[in-house]
Enzyme design. Sequence first.
Site, PDB file in Angstrom:
ATOM      1  N   ASP A 275      67.283   4.658   3.270  1.00  0.00           N
ATOM      2  CA  ASP A 275      67.263   4.654   4.730  1.00  0.00           C
ATOM      3  C   ASP A 275      68.579   4.134   5.296  1.00  0.00           C
ATOM      4  OD1 ASP A 275      65.726   4.710   7.302  1.00  0.00           O
ATOM      5  OD2 ASP A 275      66.155   2.575   7.258  1.00  0.00           O
ATOM      6  N   GLU A 317      69.488   9.303   3.402  1.00  0.00           N
ATOM      7  CA  GLU A 317      69.251   9.558   4.821  1.00  0.00           C
ATOM      8  C   GLU A 317      70.548   9.146   5.508  1.00  0.00           C
ATOM      9  OE1 GLU A 317      67.872   8.588   9.053  1.00  0.00           O
ATOM     10  OE2 GLU A 317      68.226   7.016   7.610  1.00  0.00           O
TER      11      GLU A 317
HETATM   12  C1  GLC Z   1      66.311   5.447   9.857  1.00  0.00           C
HETATM   13  C2  GLC Z   1      64.863   5.808  10.146  1.00  0.00           C
HETATM   14  C3  GLC Z   1      64.523   5.417  11.543  1.00  0.00           C
HETATM   15  C4  GLC Z   1      64.724   3.946  11.717  1.00  0.00           C
HETATM   16  C5  GLC Z   1      66.126   3.522  11.295  1.00  0.00           C
HETATM   17  C6  GLC Z   1      66.226   2.053  11.099  1.00  0.00           C
HETATM   18  O1  GLC Z   1      67.188   6.192  10.605  1.00  0.00           O
HETATM   19  O2  GLC Z   1      64.666   7.168   9.922  1.00  0.00           O
HETATM   20  O3  GLC Z   1      63.207   5.771  11.873  1.00  0.00           O
HETATM   21  O4  GLC Z   1      64.517   3.581  13.048  1.00  0.00           O
HETATM   22  O5  GLC Z   1      66.495   4.081  10.040  1.00  0.00           O
HETATM   23  O6  GLC Z   1      65.522   1.665   9.942  1.00  0.00           O
END
Ligand code: GLC
Length: 626
Positions: A275, A317
């Site tokens: 993430d 991500e």
């Molecule tokens: C990522 C997640 C998102 C979250 C952010 C902080 O982008 O997809 O939903 O708010 O990280 O953890």
Amino acid sequence: MATSVRSTKIENIAGLDSAYDARYEIYAPDAETALRHLYGDRKEFLEIFTRIMHAVRGAYINRPEALKQLDLRRSQQPDWFQHPDRVGYMAYVDRFAGTLGGIEEKIDYLKELGVNYLHLLPFLKMRPVRNDGGFAVSSYTEVEPRLGSMEDLEKLASHLRENGISLCIDFILNHTADDHDWARRCRNGDRAFKDFYHFFPDREAPDQYEKTLGEAFTETAPGNFTYVPEQDEWVWTTFYPYQWDLNYANPRVFEEMLKSLLFLANRGVDVFRLDAAPYLWKRLGTDCLNQPEVFSIIRAFRALIAIAAPGILLKAEAIVPSYNLVHYLGAGVLAGKECQLAYNTTLMTMLWSALAEGDAVRLARVLETIPPVASGATWLNYTRCHDDVGWDVLLEEKAGYTEENWREHVKFTRAFYSGDTPGSFASGKNYQTHGTAGSMASFCGLEKAVLREDDDAIDLAVRRLLLLYTVVFSYGGMPLINMGDEIGQLNDQEFATREGYDGDGRWLHRGAMDWKKAAWCHGNGVEAALFHGVQKLVDIRSSTPQLIQSVAKPAVDGDGRVLKLHHHNAHGELYIYVNFSPTPASASAPLGRVWRDQFSGKVIHGDRIELGPYGRLWLTPVDEAE
Ligand code: GLC
């Protein structure tokens, strides 16, 4: 020349079994190189490295036998996740099935759809109520009690495995919740834990950093630093004030996060979604994104996992432009050393842009500029997820258009999906200053069409949704379905009353799975059309080996309205035609062979191809023996 730590004191850390030893030989040097980049200038580097290697060894010793067997099978077929029969699905545990135990009861549904990779959104112990949908983790080794227990997780992972479904979970590694034990301890004045985060005694350094930083939540959490009254200091918080960024310059942070990851891997997790990966390293005077150290952190994780649990995948991500994004998949000599999967944000945003315009020219031009992906890694292709569609990332993907033209286009696209544009078929809402929230079906026009009880408009919305999925299923990489999109779930208009809402507009498209609607997938209404449409894509895709380790070459036809995707690998050729416009289009047929459309089963005759509104074709060569 510096002596390699491998050749000195840690040799005895291997010596478990021949498989482990062989992997140790291959991957320990990669781990060492990456960790030296991060911590090599510390005089205690050898101790750090030794401790890390002991953690890896311990994780392997504790790895259940069934998972070790799986590791071995996957080592023999390292591209297992790239096979065209792989189809992903993402869901919230509570909103899909109540609890982890409840997910087991939904396995049949997932299998019926054709899913064999399940991403469950955060379910580890989280901060109460205000927790960014679970992205504020209070403990990496406990499950959120209302969703189940660690035993439930192990049981679920094992049942999924028996059913051929891999389990992906979020590894939220950029920050912890402010009630995580490390944060609590540092609030209580424990200096050792203070170094787990980025603390500043006053605003001087934060103000310097802010000059070049962006903002994730421009409206609900502006700024990147939060005042902590107990300490009378400022802490780095890229996202919400209760999500404290971890300090990876401290090797203890890396060690603890590695241990957490390996602990979860041994519970049966197959894939870790890293993430907010670009944010892991901070450097003054930069936007603190994609710093070289970020890639060393990922490479170190990858090499250490390859020793202890080689069946595990890492998925990035990283919502960044494709020229940065491809580096998360390894490039050049770093191929095979970073993540195996990454969200294809460029494709996702451009699909929406093309659908709004009814034209594929910009889409094809942008796709042409995406750098090639390293072998052994691939895209995760999707249209919607739990987050907003962030259009900012597109601003950097101009593909030869002028700055002004491109800015106008991005502005147009955002307004279109927020429903602000007169005549727009979409229903969504502006999110913060740069994104749009809304479900796939609502973006595709189903919400407005249903409200108007307009059957033709409903039909067009269904066509749009299946058109986007056709590209997602055929571009090259693994397709991902977002919970409820396969039955056309609409925006949750009650979102502002839902628990966890906290003023965050992304809850518009995070409604609970509508199982009543899902039951209609066996009928003959919209839900059935969509569900069967997706099932058909799964079926066709599974028997299209032309997609193996291939990314499509894009082109346009039909006055710019038709996107053509071409694949050509050792298994032969494949052409996909999709008409992004609501009016019929005519395009030239591929030359030299006779082709069959896998949707209709029809053979293509002549040199022209006619496509209906949002029409689509999946063309494979007719076998000469036929
Ligand atoms: C990522 C997640 C998102 C979250 C952010 C902080 O982008 O997809 O939903 O708010 O990280 O953890």
